[in-house]
Scaffold this motif. Structure first.
Motif, PDB file in Angstrom:
ATOM      1  N   ARG A 107     -45.711  39.680 -64.942  1.00 55.92           N
ATOM      2  CA  ARG A 107     -44.771  39.086 -65.889  1.00 55.92           C
ATOM      3  C   ARG A 107     -45.428  37.977 -66.707  1.00 55.92           C
ATOM      4  NH1 ARG A 107     -39.801  40.998 -64.575  1.00 55.92           N
ATOM      5  NH2 ARG A 107     -38.744  39.477 -65.899  1.00 55.92           N
ATOM      6  N   PRO A 156     -37.967  44.731 -66.252  1.00 59.07           N
ATOM      7  CA  PRO A 156     -36.972  44.788 -65.167  1.00 59.07           C
ATOM      8  C   PRO A 156     -37.147  43.615 -64.222  1.00 59.07           C
ATOM      9  CG  PRO A 156     -38.733  46.388 -64.811  1.00 59.07           C
ATOM     10  CD  PRO A 156     -38.950  45.828 -66.184  1.00 59.07           C
ATOM     11  N   PRO A 160     -37.740  41.438 -61.039  1.00 55.38           N
ATOM     12  CA  PRO A 160     -38.561  41.719 -59.859  1.00 55.38           C
ATOM     13  C   PRO A 160     -37.701  41.941 -58.626  1.00 55.38           C
ATOM     14  CG  PRO A 160     -38.655  39.388 -60.424  1.00 55.38           C
ATOM     15  CD  PRO A 160     -37.929  40.058 -61.541  1.00 55.38           C
ATOM     16  N   LYS A 161     -38.229  42.743 -57.697  1.00 58.55           N
ATOM     17  CA  LYS A 161     -37.528  43.009 -56.450  1.00 58.55           C
ATOM     18  C   LYS A 161     -38.436  42.636 -55.286  1.00 58.55           C
ATOM     19  CE  LYS A 161     -34.709  46.338 -56.011  1.00 58.55           C
ATOM     20  NZ  LYS A 161     -34.048  47.650 -55.818  1.00 58.55           N
ATOM     21  N   THR A 207     -44.042  51.801 -64.400  1.00 56.76           N
ATOM     22  CA  THR A 207     -43.711  50.380 -64.488  1.00 56.76           C
ATOM     23  C   THR A 207     -42.702  49.980 -63.429  1.00 56.76           C
ATOM     24  OG1 THR A 207     -44.151  50.369 -66.864  1.00 56.76           O
ATOM     25  CG2 THR A 207     -42.847  48.566 -65.998  1.00 56.76           C
ATOM     26  N   SER A 208     -41.826  50.892 -63.045  1.00 54.57           N
ATOM     27  CA  SER A 208     -40.801  50.559 -62.050  1.00 54.57           C
ATOM     28  C   SER A 208     -41.421  50.216 -60.698  1.00 54.57           C
ATOM     29  CB  SER A 208     -39.808  51.711 -61.896  1.00 54.57           C
ATOM     30  OG  SER A 208     -40.444  52.856 -61.337  1.00 54.57           O
ATOM     31  N   ARG A 268     -42.288  46.484 -60.105  1.00 51.23           N
ATOM     32  CA  ARG A 268     -41.212  45.506 -59.898  1.00 51.23           C
ATOM     33  C   ARG A 268     -41.290  44.882 -58.520  1.00 51.23           C
ATOM     34  NH1 ARG A 268     -35.559  48.230 -60.942  1.00 51.23           N
ATOM     35  NH2 ARG A 268     -34.919  46.057 -60.563  1.00 51.23           N
TER      36      ARG A 268
END
Length: 254
Positions: free
Chosen positions: A49, A83, A85-86, A245-246, A249
């Motif tokens: 990011r 998206p 972050p997780k 890209t997912s 995350r």
């Protein structure tokens, strides 16, 4: 990604970043001087990011700042579209070999991490983690890395045997710009995040890097070898383009 050919000028000073502003927001832009660069290039990295401005070695700081300020709105828009972050916390969902699993804390059960299948068609499998709660994210991350190492090594050895090559070593890393790479010495590197993708994607990346043991480029002979090793070249490339890209995350514990 944005690019522009710069006006060459003497460097004023050596800094690692500049700050630019737009619509009341400030953005930090990391500077990266590259010997082969011929123009300014902006890139927003999803995993970290952050924003990177690649610049020729002799371009000036003033020119770099002017370029970044001119594209501050673009920087803000790209960052806003990233998206959220997780983290590997209890109750979160994480993909494993392309299938979503729910992370569940089971402190009273012996063991470290294990999978429980879905009980009904409208539920998902469970990724169960024992032990104390503060250690849960690290244990999930360690489990995913172990599974990635096992799957990738198995795929690499299978593909290598088909064409009679042998990698010098296989390493897993937390890379954010490449899913895999092959060094000139025959060492293969992979992102541990591939364990979250469907199996055909991991298998393709293993085949891709094994093919580089024969051809260190992306020439027609290289793609001929890669296609010989797996029929899923186009399918996997399309999946990574749409969904890669997912996978970035998910933030491993600090």
């Amino acid at each position: 990604m944005l690019g522009l050919k710069p006006r060459h000028a003497p460097r004023i000073t050596e800094v690692s970043f500049i700050d630019v502003s737009h619509a009341g927001s400030s953005y930090r832009v990391l500077l990266k001087r590259v010997a082969t660069a011929r123009r300014f290039t902006l890139r927003v990295r999803a995993a970290t990011r952050d924003v990177i401005l690649t610049m020729p070695p002799r371009s000036s700081l003033i020119s770099a700042k002017t370029f970044a300020e001119r594209h501050a709105a673009w920087i803000g828009a790209r960052l806003d579209r990233l998206p959220a972050p997780k983290h590997f916390g209890a109750g979160e969902h994480v993909p494993l070999r392309g299938t979503l699993h729910k992370i569940v804390h089971r402190p009273a059960v012996r063991g470290t991490v294990w999978i429980e299948p879905a009980k009904t068609p409208d539920t998902v499998p469970l990724l169960c983690v024992s032990g104390e709660a503060p250690h849960l994210p690290r244990r999930v991350h360690d489990y995913l890395v172990r599974e990635a190492k096992r799957d990738i090594e198995h795929a690499v050895m299978r593909h290598s045997a088909k064409i009679g090559v042998s990698p010098r070593k296989i390493t897993l890393r937390d890379t954010t710009s490449r899913w895999g790479s092959c060094s000139s010495t025959g060492s293969l590197n992979f992102s541990w995040r591939l364990i979250m993708a469907p199996g055909f994607v991991l298998n393709y990346l293993a085949a891709h890097e094994v093919a580089h043991l024969m051809h260190m480029d992306h020439s027609p002979p290289f793609w001929k070898v890669a296609s010989k090793l797996t029929p899923d070249v186009d399918r996997a490339e399309a999946w990574l383009k749409a969904n890669g890209t997912s996978l970035l995350r998910f933030s491993p514990p600090g």
